[in-house]
Design a protein around this motif. Structure first.
Motif, PDB file in Angstrom:
ATOM      1  N   ALA A 169       1.032  -1.220  -0.164  1.00  0.00           N
ATOM      2  CA  ALA A 169       0.030   0.009   0.087  1.00  0.00           C
ATOM      3  C   ALA A 169       0.974   1.292  -0.084  1.00  0.00           C
ATOM      4  CB  ALA A 169      -0.973   0.143   1.315  1.00  0.00           C
ATOM      5  N   LEU A 170       2.054   1.139   0.536  1.00  0.00           N
ATOM      6  CA  LEU A 170       2.892   2.224   0.821  1.00  0.00           C
ATOM      7  C   LEU A 170       3.803   2.653  -0.418  1.00  0.00           C
ATOM      8  CD1 LEU A 170       4.351   2.123   4.462  1.00  0.00           C
ATOM      9  CD2 LEU A 170       2.726   3.927   3.484  1.00  0.00           C
ATOM     10  N   LEU A 171       4.316   1.661  -1.083  1.00  0.00           N
ATOM     11  CA  LEU A 171       5.263   1.590  -2.088  1.00  0.00           C
ATOM     12  C   LEU A 171       4.399   1.618  -3.339  1.00  0.00           C
ATOM     13  CD1 LEU A 171       8.131  -0.532  -0.501  1.00  0.00           C
ATOM     14  CD2 LEU A 171       7.633   1.958  -0.205  1.00  0.00           C
ATOM     15  N   PRO A 173       0.930   1.837  -4.473  1.00  0.00           N
ATOM     16  CA  PRO A 173      -0.314   1.944  -4.257  1.00  0.00           C
ATOM     17  C   PRO A 173      -1.429   1.687  -5.384  1.00  0.00           C
ATOM     18  CG  PRO A 173       0.863   4.198  -4.531  1.00  0.00           C
ATOM     19  CD  PRO A 173       1.703   2.974  -4.571  1.00  0.00           C
ATOM     20  N   ASP A 174      -0.968   1.500  -6.547  1.00  0.00           N
ATOM     21  CA  ASP A 174      -1.561   1.325  -7.474  1.00  0.00           C
ATOM     22  C   ASP A 174      -1.774  -0.299  -7.918  1.00  0.00           C
ATOM     23  OD1 ASP A 174      -1.550   3.875  -7.811  1.00  0.00           O
ATOM     24  OD2 ASP A 174      -0.077   3.943  -9.299  1.00  0.00           O
ATOM     25  N   THR A 175      -1.279  -1.254  -6.892  1.00  0.00           N
ATOM     26  CA  THR A 175      -1.368  -2.646  -7.178  1.00  0.00           C
ATOM     27  C   THR A 175      -2.915  -3.072  -6.731  1.00  0.00           C
ATOM     28  OG1 THR A 175       0.598  -2.716  -6.164  1.00  0.00           O
ATOM     29  CG2 THR A 175      -0.117  -4.818  -6.531  1.00  0.00           C
ATOM     30  N   GLY A 176      -3.254  -3.898  -7.481  1.00  0.00           N
ATOM     31  CA  GLY A 176      -4.719  -4.503  -7.724  1.00  0.00           C
ATOM     32  C   GLY A 176      -4.644  -5.632  -6.392  1.00  0.00           C
ATOM     33  N   LYS A 180      -1.461  -7.616  -4.672  1.00  0.00           N
ATOM     34  CA  LYS A 180      -1.353  -7.375  -3.188  1.00  0.00           C
ATOM     35  C   LYS A 180      -1.415  -8.918  -2.531  1.00  0.00           C
ATOM     36  CE  LYS A 180      -3.667  -3.160  -2.013  1.00  0.00           C
ATOM     37  NZ  LYS A 180      -4.928  -2.388  -1.681  1.00  0.00           N
ATOM     38  N   ALA A 230       2.028   3.931  11.593  1.00  0.00           N
ATOM     39  CA  ALA A 230       1.869   5.467  12.342  1.00  0.00           C
ATOM     40  C   ALA A 230       2.628   6.338  11.795  1.00  0.00           C
ATOM     41  CB  ALA A 230       2.581   5.151  13.927  1.00  0.00           C
ATOM     42  N   ASN A 233       0.607   7.747   8.720  1.00  0.00           N
ATOM     43  CA  ASN A 233      -0.951   7.810   9.241  1.00  0.00           C
ATOM     44  C   ASN A 233      -1.909   6.835   8.522  1.00  0.00           C
ATOM     45  OD1 ASN A 233      -1.072  10.139  10.656  1.00  0.00           O
ATOM     46  ND2 ASN A 233      -0.040  11.270   9.056  1.00  0.00           N
ATOM     47  N   LEU A 235      -2.694   4.090  10.388  1.00  0.00           N
ATOM     48  CA  LEU A 235      -3.253   3.260  11.709  1.00  0.00           C
ATOM     49  C   LEU A 235      -4.591   2.952  11.499  1.00  0.00           C
ATOM     50  CD1 LEU A 235      -1.301   4.446  14.913  1.00  0.00           C
ATOM     51  CD2 LEU A 235      -1.238   2.263  13.781  1.00  0.00           C
ATOM     52  N   MET A 237      -6.594   2.587   8.829  1.00  0.00           N
ATOM     53  CA  MET A 237      -6.829   1.827   7.830  1.00  0.00           C
ATOM     54  C   MET A 237      -6.252   0.299   8.315  1.00  0.00           C
ATOM     55  SD  MET A 237      -6.182   3.693   4.600  1.00  0.00           S
ATOM     56  CE  MET A 237      -5.498   2.681   3.305  1.00  0.00           C
TER      57      MET A 237
ATOM     58  N   SER B 209     -13.814   3.889   5.789  1.00  0.00           N
ATOM     59  CA  SER B 209     -12.270   3.729   5.994  1.00  0.00           C
ATOM     60  C   SER B 209     -12.028   2.351   5.374  1.00  0.00           C
ATOM     61  CB  SER B 209     -11.891   3.715   7.467  1.00  0.00           C
ATOM     62  OG  SER B 209     -10.530   3.252   7.637  1.00  0.00           O
ATOM     63  N   ALA B 210     -10.889   2.100   4.495  1.00  0.00           N
ATOM     64  CA  ALA B 210     -10.382   1.158   3.983  1.00  0.00           C
ATOM     65  C   ALA B 210     -11.505  -0.099   3.400  1.00  0.00           C
ATOM     66  CB  ALA B 210      -9.773   0.312   5.050  1.00  0.00           C
ATOM     67  N   GLU B 279      -5.629   4.507  -2.917  1.00  0.00           N
ATOM     68  CA  GLU B 279      -5.491   3.028  -3.088  1.00  0.00           C
ATOM     69  C   GLU B 279      -6.786   2.224  -3.324  1.00  0.00           C
ATOM     70  OE1 GLU B 279      -3.785   2.903   0.607  1.00  0.00           O
ATOM     71  OE2 GLU B 279      -2.092   4.144  -0.238  1.00  0.00           O
TER      72      GLU B 279
END
Lengths: 391, 336
Positions: A169-171, A173-176, A180, A230, A233, A235, A237, B209-210, B279
């Motif tokens: 998700a961080l690196l 984000p466009d991955t389906g 994932k 954290a 931001n 958390l 999610m 959320s999510a 996302e």
């Protein structure tokens, strides 16, 4: 070279038998089900009438003289098709309840049948798939590590999957969803392998050390995950993502779970090899099973199951622990004949817990993981206590 | 990774340069954090009543630390310079503070770096809200400062509380007229939104959320709860004992479909920290609601009566945020 103990008589001092057997890595088969007449065992049980008898009627093989090593734990129990049939009926009943129970009035409104296919059916299918996969992967894990208390959640595997998911998700984000799942499964595989490697490196004096190591590993990984979340931001999610819950399962959001059906099928195909691998490397090698291959293959299956379920529904704690243990308490340790029971048990438990979560504060829901955690904790502690009494 | 970094960096750089251009008049003289500040600069003191009781506060204090999100909008509007803020919980809502190197960072409320506050030797600390747990600690560590908590209290009327907060800030920073204007603005917005509501439509407040939908209960629900009594909304689904935590209760789409609300008002909790491209796992609230097959027959979805709150609402929640929200509601409800 010393022989692997083909069977540790139930209730014997495991540590002692492992040390006597002098296995280089010092791993012990963990204590079998408690309650048998503990016989301070010679590590090699030759068929000298030493096999515990009359404790579990389900176990068919009783040693009668001769010099054949016997392993009562893995003898297939007597076939009792009617029992399985009853179990299947019970599970079907639960599934019908799952299809019938919900807030929306399915029967009484025009949109009802549509809603049935949009929410009820997918949710029930997801429960079946996730329950069966988590329970069987717990069984595989327990055989491969030769330890009663290991499953995806007590070996840190799910935490690794979660870390993989968060990093994705961080690196990227466009991955389906599929990407994932692949990444989460890869992470889970790395985590499970690391766990296995650590187990080989240390001398295990008691069976409880194994899940403790797993839980510690998991804690380290999940604290890193939390730290990352954290920092970025995420958390809130994280909490929503990994809270094992089938609330959001609707048509179009669960289909990837069919992957774990394949995993479960593969476990069925590998069942006998996994059983043999569960007797330890020496035994497996001497009967011609490629131990390492089974170990890696089994771990991969567990990783995929853990990765996919974590991505789709979140953590399902202790499911892989409770069900296989209950089944082998009753039926012994033959993977192939236990598998259908483990599948059914997993499905029944997760469906029952979800139904409780669905109905207790209607129209709201309690995440299934909370209910599972309660049930699982009680069973886990019971297992521990029984083991303590036996030793 | 690098893409996102570059994007964030460029956005930050842009906002920073913009902020610098805008604040060209207020030359950034280095904050002198020595003890030289204080009483000499302050134009006397006043006594205000905060959430804990009466506190003596310097008027127009020289060095101010603010930790309460609900006060940032007002402080920024009045051009109050802050010595330290918790940048970890401010998202990108107040670039004037968060992108300013001279403003120290207290971190977030989970692991705050309270020493940063001490180092600034502030005359006034506006604490509370997310930092409520650290009140005693902050008070102890900063004996020279007036520590106040003026965020809306639980169990009180949210909007009266916001007005009280603004009034107190007005007294402290000698901006009482501006404070009154803000309060009047809120009252007017509430009246307008109430006027626009027909009194019979059912409303449901949710948060997302999510990819999950949570239920926000009338009165007690986070952010949107207080709006129900203020506007006299009819709740689509009313349940005893709904939780007032910020998560909302887990609710199945079936339950939303079953209660068939005429209006859905949604607080998107992921929006404040979301990048430009959301996302896949965290669909924006509008997508989540309108694309849901299960909700296709709900009046609110069919007639497009879905109000999505400002992405930063979860961070701001101050008087300006609510004033804006009521304006938004008035617009939506009068259009229907």
């Amino acid at each position: 070279m010393s022989r692997e103990p083909a069977a540790t008589p139930r209730g014997s001092d495991v540590g002692a038998s492992a040390r006597e057997s002098g296995r280089p890595d010092g791993r012990a088969r963990d204590a079998r089900r408690a309650g048998g007449p503990g016989r301070p065992g010679s590590p090699v049980v030759r068929g000298s009438g030493s096999a515990p008898q009359g404790v579990h009627a389900a176990r068919g093989i009783v040693a009668v003289g001769g010099t054949r090593p016997v392993a009562p734990e893995i003898a297939p129990p007597k076939r009792r098709p009617w029992a399985l049939a009853i179990a299947i009926l019970v599970v079907l009943g639960l599934l019908v309840a799952s299809l019938a129970i919900g807030v929306y009035d399915i029967a009484g409104s025009d949109f009802g049948s549509e809603m049935f296919w949009i929410t009820r059916v997918p949710r029930t299918l997801a429960l079946v798939l996730a329950g069966a996969a988590m329970a069987t992967s717990g069984l595989v894990m327990q055989m491969l590590t030769q330890n009663r208390f290991v499953d995806a959640t007590t070996s840190g595997t799910t935490e690794w999957a979660a870390l993989g998911l968060l990093l994705t998700a961080l690196l990227l984000p466009d991955t389906g969803l599929f990407g994932k799942m692949v990444i989460a499964s890869c992470f889970a595989f790395v985590g499970a392998m690391l766990f296995m490697l650590i187990l080989r490196r240390i001398v295990i004096r008691t069976t409880l050390v194994v899940p403790l190591i797993g839980i510690m590993l998991g804690a380290i990984v999940s604290s890193f995950t939390t730290f990352l979340a954290a920092q970025f931001n995420l958390l809130q999610m994280l909490g929503t993502w990994f809270m094992g819950s089938f609330t959001a399962v609707v048509r179009g959001r669960y289909e990837v779970l069919w992957v774990v059906a394949v995993v479960t099928l593969l476990v069925f195909l590998m069942a006998d090899r996994i059983t043999v691998a569960g007797l330890g490397k020496d035994v497996a090698t001497s009967v011609g099973v490629r131990y390492e291959a089974i170990l890696i293959g089994g771990t991969a299956l567990v990783a995929v199951a853990a990765g996919v379920t974590t991505v789709v529904v979140g953590f399902l704690p202790l499911l892989g622990l409770v069900v296989p243990n209950m089944v082998s308490m009753i039926r012994g340790d033959n993977v192939r004949s236990n598998l259908p029971w483990v599948c059914l048990g997993g499905i029944a438990l997760v469906v029952a817990c979800d139904l409780v979560g669905r109905t207790i504060i209607m129209p709201f829901e309690i995440p299934v993981s909370m209910v599972l955690g309660l049930v699982g904790a009680v069973v886990f502690i019971t297992l521990l206590l029984r083991q303590r009494r036996a030793v | 990774m690098s893409n996102r970094l570059i994007r964030t960096a460029s956005v930050a750089a842009l906002t920073l340069s913009a902020a610098l251009l805008l604040s060209a008049c207020s030359s950034s003289a280095p904050e002198d954090s020595a003890d030289a500040s204080g009483a000499s600069e302050a134009a006397g003191t006043i006594v205000i009543t905060d959430n804990h009781g009466e506190v003596e506060v310097p008027v127009d204090p020289a060095t101010v630390v603010a930790l309460d999100n609900t006060s940032f909008d007002t402080l920024e509007e009045w051009g109050v310079e802050l010595a330290a803020v918790p940048k970890g919980v401010m998202g990108s809502a107040w670039p004037g503070y968060t992108d300013n190197e001279d403003v120290a960072d207290v971190g977030n409320h989970r692991e705050p770096n309270l020493e940063v506050i001490v180092a600034e030797q502030p005359d006034l600390i506006i604490g509370g809200y997310r930092f409520g747990d650290y009140y005693d600690q902050i008070k102890e560590q900063n004996p020279q400062a007036a520590v106040i908590e003026i965020a809306p209290r639980e169990g009180e009327d949210q909007f009266e509380e916001l007005k009280r907060q603004t009034e107190i800030l007005g007294q402290i920073f000698d901006r009482e007229d501006d404070a009154a204007a803000l309060n009047d603005g809120l009252d007017a917005a509430i009246a307008g939104a109430k006027e626009a509501y027909n009194g019979t439509d059912t409303v449901m407040a949710v948060n997302t959320s999510a990819g999950q939908i949570g239920y926000l209960a009338p009165v007690v629900g986070r952010g949107l709860g207080p709006v129900f009594p203020a506007l006299g909304w009819q709740p689509a689904l009313e349940v005893e004992g709904a939780t007032d935590d910020h998560q909302g209760d887990d609710i199945n789409v079936e339950a939303i479909a079953d209660s068939n609300p005429d209006w859905i008002v949604a607080l998107d909790r992921d929006a404040a920290f979301a990048p430009e491209d959301r996302e896949a796992g965290s669909e924006p609230a509008d997508e989540l609601l309108t694309n849901s097959e299960a909700l296709q027959n709900v009046t609110a979805v069919q007639q497009d009566r879905i109000v999505i709150l400002d992405p930063n609402f979860y961070l701001t929640e101050g008087i300006q945020a609510y004033t804006e929200l009521f304006g938004q509601l008035e617009e939506a409800f009068s259009a229907a």
